[in-house]
Design a protein around this motif. Structure first.
Motif, short mmCIF file in Angstrom:
data_model
loop_
_atom_site.label_atom_id
_atom_site.label_comp_id
_atom_site.label_asym_id
_atom_site.label_seq_id
_atom_site.Cartn_x
_atom_site.Cartn_y
_atom_site.Cartn_z
N VAL A 159 0.82 -1.21 0.00
CA VAL A 159 0.00 0.00 0.00
C VAL A 159 0.86 1.27 0.00
CG1 VAL A 159 -0.21 0.35 2.50
CG2 VAL A 159 -2.16 0.86 1.00
N ALA A 162 -0.31 3.85 -2.60
CA ALA A 162 -1.62 4.37 -2.21
C ALA A 162 -1.51 5.31 -1.02
CB ALA A 162 -2.56 3.22 -1.89
N SER A 334 -15.60 0.08 -4.68
CA SER A 334 -14.32 -0.60 -4.51
C SER A 334 -14.41 -2.03 -5.03
CB SER A 334 -13.94 -0.62 -3.03
OG SER A 334 -12.84 -1.50 -2.80
N GLN A 427 -8.20 2.78 -0.97
CA GLN A 427 -7.72 1.40 -0.87
C GLN A 427 -8.42 0.79 0.32
OE1 GLN A 427 -5.73 -0.26 1.49
NE2 GLN A 427 -4.88 -1.97 0.31
#
Length: 518
Positions: A159, A162, A334, A427
């Motif tokens: 991540v 992100a 998402s 995310q």
């Protein structure tokens, strides 16, 4: 006094006493918009809230950003490479990018900007995303040459990109060092975006000026990235806290583009001279529960509150039927939103009463905080209060200024529940991280949940990520650190002289898309 005079009187007064300059004789294109509260400052990633992030995103950019479908795309980086072991990220910078002071961007400014937000002395909350306190640890971040910036991690974190694209961190925006004074104190943002910071009369208005030397990417516009070709000379934001005043100003022609509520959207959609946009966003409206409140420490009380509140009824009411309940923090758009995330505690007043009795609830106060700013914070709180009282809770409602509510959020004190909103986290792991952790402001302080969130930010395996998100979703419904309501429908009303506006799930204005019809 008509609405134009009401909005402009402070500006005219300030001009008369020499606080602001008189507008130039040559007419410039202006789009007048509204913010429901003043920005908290001009320092990206440091002084912020959702409104402030929107303004900052017009003048500051990061190495990467979010595309239309929440994918990560390059912005100030031309390209980037990730080592096979997932520990090294190498960013190859675009050439010809200029700061608002005319100087060309190099990796030296990227390194300085990184240290400003992620260094040990940083005033930004964002440093804790990179110093190991939340799992991810950056061991080095440096310029290799004028065109190359390298970041090394202690352990792989899927991540990472992100995280550096997060809106609440100003996308780890690259600024010129002259943004601060000689003593290191904040001065003014000197970014690379299509707009520059203009005048800011606190409590009255904020202005952004088009940057004529902006270096756009060649690709088509894509989310918060791609090509940005600003045409409007000035983006002017009046601070108008009351939705009714905003609506009146739009109808009177004093404002051109404003956030509106669902009822106003219904009124305006067929009205000549106006247009309405309705978009479901990743902005999460929720009832945040205090981890410090002694009554709420009993999970049965939290569960009872969840069963006493009907998200579907509230969403239908505040969106005039446009919106639906989606209590999961994971937004419906998402790829990680499945049938598991669609589940939430059933509205069941009898079950709520049974849980209250089992927990020995004896009329203790459940204090709800709310603000009257646009976004139906107050209306949401009022409906929840009525439902809680119907179940037998001693629910009280206190209306405060937004700054007061934010302070209560940061300290976890002064409330049992508050009508709250989280800006988009694009995310799925970050959707839980925003309220999960050991910090006092985090509502979900369960160690097992924290461990799962940390794993969700590390794994590069899509199947494992989905398993984690599903498990977090189940635990969220059982532990009830917050009572999710839905992902906000964003309604925008505008004069038909405004062209080019497109909202998107991230809920961030893209001022460079706007045009003014002749």
């Amino acid at each position: 006094m008509n609405i134009r005079n009401k909005l402009l009187a402070p500006l005219l007064t300030a001009t008369a006493i020499g606080l602001v300059s008189v507008a130039p004789a040559m007419a410039e294109s202006v789009v007048r918009m509204a913010l429901n509260a003043d920005i908290r400052g001009t320092n990206p990633g440091v002084t912020r809230d959702g409104n402030t992030d929107i303004v900052h995103s017009q003048f500051v950019e990061g190495l990467v950003t979010y595309g239309e479908n929440f994918e990560i795309i390059p912005m100030l980086a031309e390209t980037y490479d990730i080592s096979e072991d997932g520990l090294t990220y190498t960013f190859h910078l675009r050439h010809g990018v200029k700061f608002h002071n005319g100087e060309e961007m190099t990796a030296k400014e990227v390194e300085w900007s990184w240290n400003r937000l992620a260094g040990e002395e940083s005033e930004s909350h964002c440093k804790n995303y990179f110093n190991g306190k939340n799992g991810m640890k950056v061991v080095s971040a440096k310029a290799l040459d004028d065109d190359t910036f390298e970041v090394k991690l202690e352990t792989p974190f899927a991540v990472f990109l992100a995280t550096i694209a997060r809106f609440d961190c100003g996308s780890m925006g690259v600024l010129h060092p002259d943004s601060v004074n000689a003593d290191g104190s904040w001065n003014t943002p000197i970014g690379t975006g299509p707009y520059m910071m203009g005048d800011h009369l606190p409590g009255r208005y904020v202005e952004l000026k088009r940057f004529p030397d902006y270096a756009s990417r060649d690709e088509p516009m894509n989310g918060l990235g791609g090509g940005k070709h600003a045409e409007v000379d000035t983006l002017h934001f009046d601070i108008v806290s009351e939705g009714a005043v905003t609506k009146t100003a739009l109808l009177a022609g004093d404002l051109d583009l404003v956030p509106i509520d669902a009822m106003t959207a219904t009124e305006l959609k067929d009205k000549p001279g106006f247009k309405v946009d309705a978009t479901q966003s990743a902005v999460w409206d929720t009832y945040l529960l205090s981890p410090l409140d002694p009554v709420l420490k009993d999970v049965r009380i939290r569960q009872a509150m969840a069963h006493a509140i009907d998200p579907q009824q509230i969403m239908a009411a505040i969106t005039e039927g446009f919106g639906k309940a989606s209590p999961s923090p994971v937004p419906p758009m998402s790829k990680n939103f499945t049938a598991v995330e669609a589940e939430y505690p059933a509205y069941d007043v009898d079950l709520a009463k049974s849980l209250m009795k089992e927990a020995g609830y004896n009329g203790e106060e459940i204090k709800i905080l709310a603000t009257r700013r646009n976004g139906a914070y107050y209306e949401r709180a009022l409906m929840a209060q009525a439902m809680l009282m119907d179940a037998g809770f001693n629910a009280t409602l206190e209306v405060v200024e937004w700054g007061t509510q934010l302070e209560a959020y940061r300290t976890g004190e002064g409330y049992a529940m508050q009508s709250f909103t989280f800006s988009p986290r694009l995310q799925a792991g970050l959707s839980f991280e925003m309220f999960t952790g050991s910090e006092v402001r985090k509502a979900w302080q369960n160690p097992e949940a924290i461990a799962l969130v940390n794993e969700s930010l590390q794994t590069g395996d899509p199947e494992r990520l989905q398993q984690i998100i599903d498990e977090l979703s189940r635990r969220f419904n059982e532990d009830v650190p917050a009572i999710g309501l839905g992902h906000r429908m964003l309604f925008t009303g505008m004069s038909d002289r405004v062209e080019g506006f497109q909202d998107w799930g991230a809920g961030v204005l893209r001022g460079w898309m706007l045009r003014v019809a002749d």
